[in-house]
Design a protein around this motif. Sequence first.
Motif, PDB file in Angstrom:
ATOM      1  N   HIS A  19       0.827  -1.215   0.000  1.00 53.36           N
ATOM      2  CA  HIS A  19       0.000   0.000   0.000  1.00 53.36           C
ATOM      3  C   HIS A  19       0.857   1.258   0.000  1.00 53.36           C
ATOM      4  O   HIS A  19       0.388   2.330   0.386  1.00 53.36           O
ATOM      5  N   GLY A  39      -2.138  -7.594  -2.836  1.00 49.89           N
ATOM      6  CA  GLY A  39      -2.929  -6.587  -2.137  1.00 49.89           C
ATOM      7  C   GLY A  39      -2.666  -5.220  -2.733  1.00 49.89           C
ATOM      8  O   GLY A  39      -1.754  -5.059  -3.548  1.00 49.89           O
ATOM      9  N   GLY A  40      -3.491  -4.239  -2.326  1.00 48.67           N
ATOM     10  CA  GLY A  40      -3.345  -2.898  -2.891  1.00 48.67           C
ATOM     11  C   GLY A  40      -3.877  -2.842  -4.313  1.00 48.67           C
ATOM     12  O   GLY A  40      -4.640  -3.712  -4.735  1.00 48.67           O
ATOM     13  N   ILE A  41      -3.427  -1.850  -5.054  1.00 47.49           N
ATOM     14  CA  ILE A  41      -4.052  -1.624  -6.372  1.00 47.49           C
ATOM     15  C   ILE A  41      -3.770  -2.740  -7.363  1.00 47.49           C
ATOM     16  O   ILE A  41      -4.503  -2.899  -8.328  1.00 47.49           O
ATOM     17  N   PHE A  51      -3.902  -5.937  -6.647  1.00 53.79           N
ATOM     18  CA  PHE A  51      -4.586  -7.159  -6.206  1.00 53.79           C
ATOM     19  C   PHE A  51      -5.062  -7.929  -7.444  1.00 53.79           C
ATOM     20  O   PHE A  51      -5.628  -7.356  -8.374  1.00 53.79           O
ATOM     21  N   TYR A 110     -12.146  -3.799  -2.777  1.00 53.15           N
ATOM     22  CA  TYR A 110     -11.637  -4.830  -3.689  1.00 53.15           C
ATOM     23  C   TYR A 110     -12.764  -5.464  -4.510  1.00 53.15           C
ATOM     24  O   TYR A 110     -12.521  -6.058  -5.553  1.00 53.15           O
ATOM     25  N   MET A 136      -7.385   2.490  -1.118  1.00 56.01           N
ATOM     26  CA  MET A 136      -6.270   1.550  -0.924  1.00 56.01           C
ATOM     27  C   MET A 136      -4.990   2.232  -0.457  1.00 56.01           C
ATOM     28  O   MET A 136      -4.090   1.577   0.033  1.00 56.01           O
ATOM     29  N   TRP A 137      -4.914   3.537  -0.633  1.00 55.96           N
ATOM     30  CA  TRP A 137      -3.713   4.240  -0.184  1.00 55.96           C
ATOM     31  C   TRP A 137      -3.826   4.750   1.243  1.00 55.96           C
ATOM     32  O   TRP A 137      -2.858   5.269   1.797  1.00 55.96           O
TER      33      TRP A 137
END
Lengths: 409, 537
Positions: A51, A346-348, A350, B13, B471-472
């Motif tokens: 992240h 995970g994060g963008i 994913f 997500y 997400m950030w």
Amino acid sequence: MAERSVFKRILDYSNRADPYPLYAELRETPVVRDDGRYVVSTYREIVELLHDPRISSIREEDVAGGGSAGEESLPGLPPAFIRRDPPDHDRIRRVAMRHFGPPRSPGRVEGLRGALSEIVVGLIDGFAGRTQVDVVDDFAYPLPVTAICRLLGVPTEDESRFRVWASALVEAIDPRAGAAAERRRVEAGLELRAYLNELAEARLRQPSGDLLSALVTDDGAEGAMSRDELLSTASLLLVAGHETTVNLITNGMLTLLRHPAELDRLRRDPGRVVPLVEELLRYEPPVQMLPQRIALDDIEIAGTTIPKGATITLVLAAADRDPGRFPEPDRFDPDRADKEHLGFGGGIHFCFGAPLARLETQLALSALASRLENPRLVADPPPYRENAALRGPRHLLIEFDGIVPSPGT
Amino acid sequence: MRVVVDLTRCQGYGQCVFAAPGVFAMPGQEALLYDPDPSDEQREHVLRAQAACPVQAIHVDRLAGHVPGPRPYPYPAADAGDGFRRSGRIVIVGASLAGVRAAAVLRRDGFTGSLTLIGDESHEPYDRPPLSKQVLTGRMPLDHTTLPRLRDLDAEWLLGQRATGLDVAGKRVRLADGREVEFDRLLIATGARARPWPDEAEAALDGVCVLRTIEDATRLRRRLETGNGRVLVIGAGFTGSEVASVCRELGRPVTVAERGAAPLAGALGKVIGGIAAEIQREHGVDLRCDTTVMGLDADADGRLRAARLSDGTTLEAETAVVALGAVRNVEWLEDAGLAAGVWGVGCDAGCRVFDINGVVTDDIFAAGDIARFPHPAYEFQFLALEHWGNAVAQAEIAAHNMVSDQTRRWAHLALPVFWSNQFGINIKSVGVPTFADEVVIAQGSVAERRFVAVYGYRGRVTAAVTFDQAMWLEFYQRMIERAAPFPPDFAMVGRPAEMLPVPAEVPPRIGVAQGATVVVTGHDPSERRATLVRRPQ
């Protein structure tokens, strides 16, 4: 050879069958420098870095060469979104997601359930009369490529050609594959590109409800995708979603055969496949590490400063065995309440195809469990593929006494 | 079955939507809506969605289950040695989210004594966030908001009973019907209620609504369903803005009158509020800032007809939604000798309530919207939060501390996090945006309505707000916790061409009716003095 680093030993093929003790050793130093590379192995630190906007997914060779050298993209095409950063990453992924999942197409993957079930039934029916099969070649391999053909809308009569290209592309991912395989990859890539482009043209003229039709006729309301970006995306779905799903299914069958009580419980209660697949993604994930991310700036983490420009490797599979996060991490336990694994990253970034991989693996494992009579491993451990990042058996030979008919037939 | 999604954890997500498209929906890029009471034929899908959630934010048939990750302190709590955990008497006043969550945690952590919950609403406890979203659009039936599995909780429920007084020395809670309930330890979780329209006669007009309870939501939903005239929203805080968003979704003409310079300005400052204003107008809201509603006019039958605005115009309106923030339910504590005031009940970071002199009590705890507690990240100023996530987290800590000895107590140090869904955009915030002098767009694009705004105070990061970029958020949360320098000056993905900090223009001193949901109420001498606070007349 005491000098060899833990990470080098992890990459060493002789440790492919069981890298987990080495991961434990690796975790003793959450961030370790190995040559110029920073290897991160603990749960908390990896989640932080997934992240962290100071980390880029763009590879240097992509920037330098214009074209992509990454295995997820076809020769001559721009890097797929997996190798791009915001805002381009977000735009391309958003346009692709419009037609693959929520908000606009929430039922696309669930809508494949019936077709995928039939494919699974057909593949297992094909075991009739045999008492030994290779789970990889006879089952786990054909399923994802057929699934992706159905998703994209590749006509059934072209599926076999598609499968040849897919194997050529995937074969070259293996670093030991050599120059001939690389030549086949480039050839297959160019053919696949031409094929996809032609199919896209056809779908543009006459859309037919599949993903490719949807992508090619997108109205641009969420941002535009160029034809090259579209072809890159389609090939990403094919290649990245292929090897990984093969490995997930194969790792799953291997794990079940090593835990016969779980296999038995799954046979009696097919609903268990849902938590079981999540535990599998923690315990034996197909993507063991994200090998190459780049620090855009100095990053302080776990008492270490990762300098600007450094390559970062996130060892997801080590984090998922981190006792600081999961009690008794080396125990395979589908009843584990905590399912916050990093099996899909995970994060963008994913995993885009996670819902499809889950669906395929759930259908595959519950069918194998319920239909194979007395299945057992021929060799343990099985022979592994070379790749340490996309880790999985090359073959998984199993014996069984027979197959029971599908409940639906 | 009952489903609760912890939307403070949700990062959009979308895996739940893939697994159970009949229960979960994402109307925008990130904003998640769901049916908390899906039919039983959805069970299989819901369990698949729960398993698939990458941040494990979906709770099915439970409100206090497994807490992921290792705990910072020994857990479960040890007995204080006096047998209290076995046979003590705990009374919880307030049977909404915080109270119910605390009760569930007490049982989870092995409290086997007697447990009594007192609540002034007669329904089973329910979840409020959907009331201004999927309930109001009609996407979800009203009775689907009940919180999970309460009948299984071994507790005495005194619902529809209002607490009217507290005898601290005698350890008794007085009820409206004259009954008294004795306790060994008490949790105050009476929360807040909607601030009514100040003119009682006008507030009583047919068509003048507030939105806090399930009855409020029922009434407003019916009006939105049956009418077609203009809706006037008074106050553009989060509730007002969400109501305006629903009205536009339903195709209703809506005017928003906001006393301040921009919507959400009380919580996010004028700069980000200005962006919210553009979004409202793009969606067809008739937004009037710096405008006060002077009065509401009725027709001969006592129905709302029009509103008189401070800009000199008269606006015909069929429905008026008064969204002027909340009033904390402290009146019943007036003579209790506790540190209770308009901002709530003062307590320490371990949820133990202060008495009127600022001395901490042993057996009285507070959690949720009613609690006001010092936060070290904000110079130990007292925070008063009206957030779902705060109620859940603080209630767990209060419950834990109620059954733990002093060596095992937890501190409520989590940074405030909240979310709002409006106009298809998921707004999330971490930290205290009003604790700021500057703000900068650090990632993304304001024009695309996808960005991260970072707030700073005297050279350190104090808050971050994301529009469809959740997400950030964790990254900035760690920056706040580490008191990282402001403005952030990293090379990073999605960084705009120009990073220019501008004055945040947060309200210098927040009025109680401005609708802010996070406020730093200060620690200047005038506020520290122990004075008996009377309800404002």
